[in-house]
Design an enzyme around this catalytic site. Structure first.
Site, PDB file in Angstrom:
ATOM      1  N   SER A  45      22.705  13.381 -11.125  1.00 43.93           N
ATOM      2  CA  SER A  45      21.382  13.862 -11.300  1.00 43.93           C
ATOM      3  C   SER A  45      21.118  15.007 -12.352  1.00 43.93           C
ATOM      4  O   SER A  45      22.071  15.791 -12.364  1.00 43.93           O
ATOM      5  CB  SER A  45      20.966  14.436  -9.974  1.00 43.93           C
ATOM      6  OG  SER A  45      19.535  15.013  -9.896  1.00 43.93           O
ATOM      7  N   ASP A  58       7.157   8.178   5.212  1.00 42.70           N
ATOM      8  CA  ASP A  58       7.670   8.582   3.811  1.00 42.70           C
ATOM      9  C   ASP A  58       8.081   7.522   2.886  1.00 42.70           C
ATOM     10  O   ASP A  58       7.586   7.349   1.745  1.00 42.70           O
ATOM     11  CB  ASP A  58       8.631   9.676   3.940  1.00 42.70           C
ATOM     12  CG  ASP A  58       8.375  10.881   4.727  1.00 42.70           C
ATOM     13  OD1 ASP A  58       7.132  10.951   4.885  1.00 42.70           O
ATOM     14  OD2 ASP A  58       9.158  11.824   5.051  1.00 42.70           O
ATOM     15  N   LEU A 114       7.463  17.090   0.438  1.00 43.81           N
ATOM     16  CA  LEU A 114       6.519  16.059  -0.379  1.00 43.81           C
ATOM     17  C   LEU A 114       7.595  14.705  -0.440  1.00 43.81           C
ATOM     18  O   LEU A 114       7.226  13.973  -1.498  1.00 43.81           O
ATOM     19  CB  LEU A 114       6.321  16.596  -1.526  1.00 43.81           C
ATOM     20  CG  LEU A 114       5.310  17.777  -1.803  1.00 43.81           C
ATOM     21  CD1 LEU A 114       4.977  18.162  -2.918  1.00 43.81           C
ATOM     22  CD2 LEU A 114       4.016  17.527  -0.951  1.00 43.81           C
ATOM     23  N   THR A 149       3.469  11.245  13.936  1.00 38.81           N
ATOM     24  CA  THR A 149       3.164   9.965  14.999  1.00 38.81           C
ATOM     25  C   THR A 149       3.897   8.935  14.371  1.00 38.81           C
ATOM     26  O   THR A 149       3.902   8.054  15.227  1.00 38.81           O
ATOM     27  CB  THR A 149       1.691   9.954  14.388  1.00 38.81           C
ATOM     28  OG1 THR A 149       1.412   9.601  12.907  1.00 38.81           O
ATOM     29  CG2 THR A 149       0.686  11.058  14.870  1.00 38.81           C
ATOM     30  N   ASP A 150       4.598   8.983  13.204  1.00 36.82           N
ATOM     31  CA  ASP A 150       5.227   7.548  12.566  1.00 36.82           C
ATOM     32  C   ASP A 150       6.341   7.279  13.574  1.00 36.82           C
ATOM     33  O   ASP A 150       6.692   6.138  13.777  1.00 36.82           O
ATOM     34  CB  ASP A 150       5.552   7.898  11.372  1.00 36.82           C
ATOM     35  CG  ASP A 150       6.605   9.009  10.905  1.00 36.82           C
ATOM     36  OD1 ASP A 150       6.919   9.759  11.588  1.00 36.82           O
ATOM     37  OD2 ASP A 150       6.925   8.877   9.835  1.00 36.82           O
ATOM     38  N   GLU A 182      18.221   7.193   5.580  1.00 37.87           N
ATOM     39  CA  GLU A 182      18.294   8.566   6.115  1.00 37.87           C
ATOM     40  C   GLU A 182      18.384   8.610   7.569  1.00 37.87           C
ATOM     41  O   GLU A 182      19.004   9.836   7.894  1.00 37.87           O
ATOM     42  CB  GLU A 182      16.486   9.049   5.811  1.00 37.87           C
ATOM     43  CG  GLU A 182      16.410  10.622   5.965  1.00 37.87           C
ATOM     44  CD  GLU A 182      15.364  11.011   4.976  1.00 37.87           C
ATOM     45  OE1 GLU A 182      14.983  12.284   5.117  1.00 37.87           O
ATOM     46  OE2 GLU A 182      15.168  10.475   3.980  1.00 37.87           O
TER      47      GLU A 182
END
Length: 388
Positions: free
Chosen positions: A68, A173, A126, A36-37, A161
């Site tokens: 990392s 997110d 996630l 929906t975003d 992104e």
């Protein structure tokens, strides 16, 4: 890497000088409101205790050095004036994209050394990528005194992104990672970024929200996500509206008839039905939580999963199995969360039944011949912050 002292030590050993600070940004699960975003709709995520953490020090020579602890390989070295979209860089594209987006917006970023580590599971839906973007943006905002608000940092992360990495995600997110607060779910209107922190104290209600990571990795850059976004945009265009947010739920039936009569592709009709009905489900859950009826959200979660499975078609057998097995074991409700095609599901359950339901899901996966999923509680946690 277990604590911030270790992260600081690793930074110092790698770069030969101490970091100027350590920052953290969480992953998220979305309670309700999926796909929906990017349609200017409603979402309701909550932050996880799992975070991406970054030890950072400024540079003045236009160089970016990234490392990392979670990815094999050495330091990634990039020149800020040579950063350009769609050049690859693997995991490093997410933090590098933030540098690019900030500089594109006119902010005077002169370089940095960064040591990253993350406990957000990758490929689990996630938002591990958003956590990387937001922690980078927050650190640079502090160190270079940019004065950006949390929502503004989230938008920078989304631009990184979208335009730099090339994934056409909405802003949920990054907003969840940047703006969530402990003990709350974030009710977000993605059209104008207005937000409300909704109390979501599951323990006080004798409830638990489980995350079931199916260990099936999804990849949103493979075109499936972009195809659905394009389909939603086509549906809005066919209806003469800017986004599907503008279509009220009570007008959905007539709109679907209009699309069918116009010969619009059947997949577009399904996508429109999902988005408009999921916006309505967010409103339903908000009303239930405001009324103190957290248990009442369970059936709404299941209805959301059915819509994602049948109308949007972004589920998979493993996600469907979580929902069915949890329901048969007595869960109040469950649904896939995130982009789908694998990743995770959430399960709302009575606290006293949590272990039983989890074991039933594990047994169902074993019986189906699937690899064991990872199950853990989703505790509504704090958004991005400086640790020291």
């Amino acid at each position: 890497m277990t604590d911030d002292a270790e992260l600081r030590t690793a930074f110092t050993e790698l770069y030969g000088t101490a970091p100027e600070g350590v920052w953290a940004a969480p992953g998220r699960v979305n309670l309700i409101g999926e796909y929906t975003d990017f349609n200017d709709g409603f979402v309701m995520p909550l932050a996880l205790p799992h975070t991406a953490r970054a030890a950072v020090a400024r540079r003045t020579d236009g160089e970016l050095r990234l490392h990392s602890t979670d990815v094999p390989g050495g330091v990634v070295r990039l020149r800020l004036d040579e950063l350009a979209p769609h050049q690859g860089h693997g995991w490093a594209a997410y933090p590098a994209g933030v540098f690019w987006a900030l500089r594109e917006a006119g902010h005077p970023i002169t370089g940095a050394d960064i040591q990253l580590t993350s406990t957000v599971p990758t490929g689990a839906g996630l938002s591990s990528s958003a956590a990387l973007e937001v922690v980078t943006a927050l650190a640079l905002n502090d160190l270079f005194e940019l004065g950006l608000s949390a929502p503004e940092l989230a938008v920078i992360g989304q631009r990184a992104e979208n335009a730099f990495v090339g994934v056409p995600c909405g802003v949920m997110d990054q907003m969840a990672s940047a703006c969530c607060t402990e003990g709350h779910a974030l009710y977000l209107d993605t059209r104008d970024l207005t937000q409300r922190q909704v109390p979501f104290d599951l323990a006080a209600h004798g409830l638990r929200l489980l995350v079931v990571d199916t260990q099936v990795e999804h990849a949103l850059g493979d075109g499936a996500y972009a195809e659905r976004r394009a389909g939603c945009e086509a549906g809005a265009a066919a209806l003469g509206i800017r986004t599907l947010r503008e279509l009220p739920y009570d007008g959905l039936g007539a709109a679907l008839d209009t699309l069918a009569e116009a010969g619009v592709d059947e997949s577009v009709v399904r996508y429109v039905r999902h988005v408009v009905s999921d916006n309505e489900r967010v409103k339903q859950v908000i009303a239930l939580l405001d009324a103190g009826d957290v248990r009442g959200a369970g059936p709404v979660l299941v209805a959301g999963h059915v819509s994602l499975r049948d109308d949007l078609r972004v589920s998979c057998p493993e996600l469907d199995l979580v929902v069915s097995a949890a329901g048969e074991a007595g869960a109040l409700g469950a649904r896939m969360t995130g982009g789908g095609f694998g990743g995770s599901a959430i399960v709302l359950v009575e606290e006293a039944q949590a272990d039983t339901v989890a074991k039933s899901v594990l047994a169902a996966f074993a019986s189906a011949g699937y690899a064991a999923p990872r199950v853990f509680p989703a505790v509504p946690s704090a958004g991005a912050r400086r640790l020291g």
